[in-house]
Design a protein around this motif. Structure first.
Motif, PDB file in Angstrom:
ATOM      1  N   VAL A  60      15.395  19.298  -6.332  1.00  0.00           N
ATOM      2  CA  VAL A  60      14.168  18.997  -6.312  1.00  0.00           C
ATOM      3  C   VAL A  60      13.585  18.886  -7.579  1.00  0.00           C
ATOM      4  O   VAL A  60      13.923  19.655  -8.587  1.00  0.00           O
ATOM      5  CB  VAL A  60      13.365  19.854  -5.249  1.00  0.00           C
ATOM      6  CG1 VAL A  60      13.966  19.922  -3.751  1.00  0.00           C
ATOM      7  CG2 VAL A  60      13.359  21.430  -5.750  1.00  0.00           C
ATOM      8  N   ARG A  61      12.315  18.151  -7.696  1.00  0.00           N
ATOM      9  CA  ARG A  61      11.436  18.206  -9.009  1.00  0.00           C
ATOM     10  C   ARG A  61      10.165  18.137  -8.518  1.00  0.00           C
ATOM     11  O   ARG A  61       9.716  17.792  -7.756  1.00  0.00           O
ATOM     12  CB  ARG A  61      12.059  16.949  -9.576  1.00  0.00           C
ATOM     13  CG  ARG A  61      12.115  15.764  -8.834  1.00  0.00           C
ATOM     14  CD  ARG A  61      12.311  14.412  -9.558  1.00  0.00           C
ATOM     15  NE  ARG A  61      11.182  13.894 -10.047  1.00  0.00           N
ATOM     16  CZ  ARG A  61      11.526  12.850 -10.996  1.00  0.00           C
ATOM     17  NH1 ARG A  61      12.698  11.762 -10.832  1.00  0.00           N
ATOM     18  NH2 ARG A  61      10.454  12.364 -11.721  1.00  0.00           N
ATOM     19  N   ARG A  62       9.361  18.644  -9.670  1.00  0.00           N
ATOM     20  CA  ARG A  62       7.857  18.527  -9.700  1.00  0.00           C
ATOM     21  C   ARG A  62       7.415  18.373 -10.913  1.00  0.00           C
ATOM     22  O   ARG A  62       7.840  18.989 -12.154  1.00  0.00           O
ATOM     23  CB  ARG A  62       7.433  19.943  -8.937  1.00  0.00           C
ATOM     24  CG  ARG A  62       5.889  19.965  -8.597  1.00  0.00           C
ATOM     25  CD  ARG A  62       5.460  21.349  -8.245  1.00  0.00           C
ATOM     26  NE  ARG A  62       5.900  22.418  -9.223  1.00  0.00           N
ATOM     27  CZ  ARG A  62       5.917  23.516  -9.084  1.00  0.00           C
ATOM     28  NH1 ARG A  62       6.037  24.136  -7.589  1.00  0.00           N
ATOM     29  NH2 ARG A  62       6.046  24.425 -10.071  1.00  0.00           N
ATOM     30  N   ASP A  64       4.628  19.449 -13.360  1.00  0.00           N
ATOM     31  CA  ASP A  64       3.556  20.619 -13.421  1.00  0.00           C
ATOM     32  C   ASP A  64       2.378  20.057 -14.069  1.00  0.00           C
ATOM     33  O   ASP A  64       1.280  20.628 -13.773  1.00  0.00           O
ATOM     34  CB  ASP A  64       4.009  21.652 -14.190  1.00  0.00           C
ATOM     35  CG  ASP A  64       5.134  22.421 -13.229  1.00  0.00           C
ATOM     36  OD1 ASP A  64       5.453  22.250 -11.982  1.00  0.00           O
ATOM     37  OD2 ASP A  64       6.207  22.712 -14.045  1.00  0.00           O
ATOM     38  N   ALA A  81       7.737  19.244 -16.518  1.00  0.00           N
ATOM     39  CA  ALA A  81       8.317  19.326 -15.323  1.00  0.00           C
ATOM     40  C   ALA A  81       9.276  20.525 -14.800  1.00  0.00           C
ATOM     41  O   ALA A  81       9.889  20.939 -15.575  1.00  0.00           O
ATOM     42  CB  ALA A  81       9.157  17.993 -14.715  1.00  0.00           C
ATOM     43  N   SER A  82       9.133  20.927 -13.725  1.00  0.00           N
ATOM     44  CA  SER A  82      10.123  21.896 -13.282  1.00  0.00           C
ATOM     45  C   SER A  82      11.052  21.464 -12.255  1.00  0.00           C
ATOM     46  O   SER A  82      10.823  20.314 -11.432  1.00  0.00           O
ATOM     47  CB  SER A  82       9.407  22.988 -12.596  1.00  0.00           C
ATOM     48  OG  SER A  82       8.665  23.709 -13.066  1.00  0.00           O
ATOM     49  N   TYR A  83      12.430  21.651 -12.227  1.00  0.00           N
ATOM     50  CA  TYR A  83      13.536  20.926 -11.437  1.00  0.00           C
ATOM     51  C   TYR A  83      14.172  22.105 -11.001  1.00  0.00           C
ATOM     52  O   TYR A  83      14.664  23.028 -11.782  1.00  0.00           O
ATOM     53  CB  TYR A  83      13.887  19.844 -11.883  1.00  0.00           C
ATOM     54  CG  TYR A  83      14.413  19.911 -13.245  1.00  0.00           C
ATOM     55  CD1 TYR A  83      15.893  20.095 -13.793  1.00  0.00           C
ATOM     56  CD2 TYR A  83      13.633  19.994 -14.307  1.00  0.00           C
ATOM     57  CE1 TYR A  83      16.252  20.087 -15.110  1.00  0.00           C
ATOM     58  CE2 TYR A  83      14.081  20.065 -15.759  1.00  0.00           C
ATOM     59  CZ  TYR A  83      15.476  19.995 -15.895  1.00  0.00           C
ATOM     60  OH  TYR A  83      15.677  20.026 -17.328  1.00  0.00           O
ATOM     61  N   ARG A 104      13.220  24.023 -16.756  1.00  0.00           N
ATOM     62  CA  ARG A 104      11.950  23.415 -16.711  1.00  0.00           C
ATOM     63  C   ARG A 104      11.760  22.758 -18.195  1.00  0.00           C
ATOM     64  O   ARG A 104      12.647  23.307 -19.176  1.00  0.00           O
ATOM     65  CB  ARG A 104      10.560  24.608 -16.972  1.00  0.00           C
ATOM     66  CG  ARG A 104      10.634  25.399 -15.703  1.00  0.00           C
ATOM     67  CD  ARG A 104       9.307  26.356 -15.932  1.00  0.00           C
ATOM     68  NE  ARG A 104       9.542  27.373 -14.993  1.00  0.00           N
ATOM     69  CZ  ARG A 104       9.473  27.333 -13.514  1.00  0.00           C
ATOM     70  NH1 ARG A 104       9.055  26.174 -13.009  1.00  0.00           N
ATOM     71  NH2 ARG A 104       9.569  28.631 -12.658  1.00  0.00           N
ATOM     72  N   ARG A 295      12.260  24.448  -3.446  1.00  0.00           N
ATOM     73  CA  ARG A 295      10.852  24.327  -3.694  1.00  0.00           C
ATOM     74  C   ARG A 295      10.182  25.764  -4.079  1.00  0.00           C
ATOM     75  O   ARG A 295       9.100  25.848  -4.956  1.00  0.00           O
ATOM     76  CB  ARG A 295       9.980  23.745  -2.878  1.00  0.00           C
ATOM     77  CG  ARG A 295      10.597  22.083  -2.903  1.00  0.00           C
ATOM     78  CD  ARG A 295       9.489  21.177  -1.834  1.00  0.00           C
ATOM     79  NE  ARG A 295       9.927  19.922  -1.791  1.00  0.00           N
ATOM     80  CZ  ARG A 295      10.702  19.367  -0.973  1.00  0.00           C
ATOM     81  NH1 ARG A 295      11.028  20.145   0.076  1.00  0.00           N
ATOM     82  NH2 ARG A 295      10.998  17.943  -1.094  1.00  0.00           N
ATOM     83  N   LEU A 298      10.764  27.008  -7.774  1.00  0.00           N
ATOM     84  CA  LEU A 298      10.128  26.099  -8.604  1.00  0.00           C
ATOM     85  C   LEU A 298       8.732  27.116  -9.196  1.00  0.00           C
ATOM     86  O   LEU A 298       8.390  26.667 -10.449  1.00  0.00           O
ATOM     87  CB  LEU A 298       9.512  24.856  -8.292  1.00  0.00           C
ATOM     88  CG  LEU A 298      10.796  23.867  -8.069  1.00  0.00           C
ATOM     89  CD1 LEU A 298      10.128  22.471  -7.596  1.00  0.00           C
ATOM     90  CD2 LEU A 298      11.597  23.528  -9.129  1.00  0.00           C
ATOM     91  N   PRO A 301       2.640  26.178  -8.556  1.00  0.00           N
ATOM     92  CA  PRO A 301       2.294  25.416  -9.493  1.00  0.00           C
ATOM     93  C   PRO A 301       0.909  25.512 -10.128  1.00  0.00           C
ATOM     94  O   PRO A 301       0.599  25.092 -11.387  1.00  0.00           O
ATOM     95  CB  PRO A 301       1.818  23.856  -8.294  1.00  0.00           C
ATOM     96  CG  PRO A 301       2.006  24.411  -7.108  1.00  0.00           C
ATOM     97  CD  PRO A 301       2.682  25.829  -6.975  1.00  0.00           C
TER      98      PRO A 301
END
Length: 314
Positions: A60-62, A64, A81-83, A104, A295, A298, A301
């Motif tokens: 998964v990735r997000r 930030d 990004a955090s993954y 990150r 998630r 991670l 957020p």
């Protein structure tokens, strides 16, 4: 009026794109790997020896925060990004999560960029070639794929001696870049391209639960064997519950067919259900659970965003 409802949550799009959105693929096809094209028909499950362990790999990735990296005369776009990637190992004794990798990074094309240190951790620097959003997104995806492979290797290294060599690695998504991994299949949930001729797409629409199409070979920017499989639980739409499965092109045709038979026995056991998952049945139970766990890993957020804002202050 007769109609059916796609079981997928509309927020995820649809399990198969509509005709206007789905593109006709220009892939080179060999449709007679397993049987002549004139004899294409649904293939029912066959008795197989179950794998000693099934390893489901996902990531998964997000994003930030979006940044601007300032130099003397210009500002370059960047993202923080955090993954994370991990593995669910399923055996007769149960399911475990033997490995999770969290990373990150700050992704940018800026020449004078540096890692970003915050009060809650450091974002490592990854350079991309172009200063645009697509290049930044591809940079994150490339690093995530590397972490997925690292997680898969660590999980396999931790298998018992009895399970080593008879396991099956299921990668959520295309196999591209991971086709060198032994006993691995790619698991594709959505259909954005139309690979088969129209008269063979009808074979896919007629698949019953746990039945698959014949194996075929296709080549785009990379070669692989592939087949379509209908998971139990998909009802209504012609392609409901249908997934595409891939394996490496350097296997023999017989080995590819053996993996296709194994996928029928293995993947159907883990098909999800609508009341638990808005992407059922394609989002397999182990993959859905792993996504939720990743998630959580991670981090918060809001906390990460505030830490980045504080780190940006002079």
């Amino acid at each position: 009026m007769k109609f059916s409802v796609d079981a997928w949550d509309p927020g995820y799009g649809t399990s198969t794109e509509d005709d206007a959105a789905r593109t006709k693929s220009s892939a080179q096809l060999d449709l007679e790997v397993e049987r002549p094209q004139t004899d294409w028909k649904p293939i029912e499950p066959r008795p197989v020896v179950a794998p000693s362990a099934v390893l489901f790999v996902d990531g998964v990735r997000r994003i930030d925060a979006q940044l601007w990296v300032h130099s003397e005369n210009a500002a370059s776009l960047a993202i923080c990004a955090s993954y994370a990637a991990g593995v669910v190992c399923c055996t007769d004794s149960g399911a475990t999560v033997p490995t999770v990798q969290v990373r990150r990074g700050v992704f940018t094309a800026a020449e004078d960029a540096a890692p970003v240190s915050t009060s809650v951790g450091t974002y490592a620097l990854y350079k991309v070639r172009r200063d645009d959003a697509d290049a930044l997104s591809l940079g994150v995806q490339s690093q995530l794929a590397d972490v997925e492979m690292e997680a898969a290797r660590k999980a396999r290294d931790g298998l018992s001696e009895a399970a080593t060599g008879s396991d099956l690695l299921v990668i959520d998504g295309p196999l591209k870049g991971r086709q060198h991994l032994p006993r691995a299949i790619g698991f594709i949930k959505t259909h954005k391209a139309e690979y088969l001729p129209a008269h063979l797409n009808g074979v896919i629409a007629r698949l019953e639960a746990a039945h698959r199409s014949p194996v075929f070979r296709m080549g785009t920017s990379w070669d692989r064997y592939a087949w379509y499989l209908r998971l139990p639980g998909g009802v209504g739409a012609p392609w409901a519950g249908v997934v595409r499965v891939e394996c490496a092109a350097d296997l023999t045709a017989a080995d590819a067919v053996a993996l296709a038979n194994l996928s029928q026995e293995t993947l159907c056991r883990y098909a999800s259900v609508e009341f638990k998952d808005s992407r059922a049945p394609q989002n397999l139970f182990p993959i859905a659970g792993l996504e939720r766990a990743l998630r959580r890993r991670l981090g918060d957020p809001g906390l990460l965003y505030r830490a980045l804002r504080s780190a940006a202050r002079p």
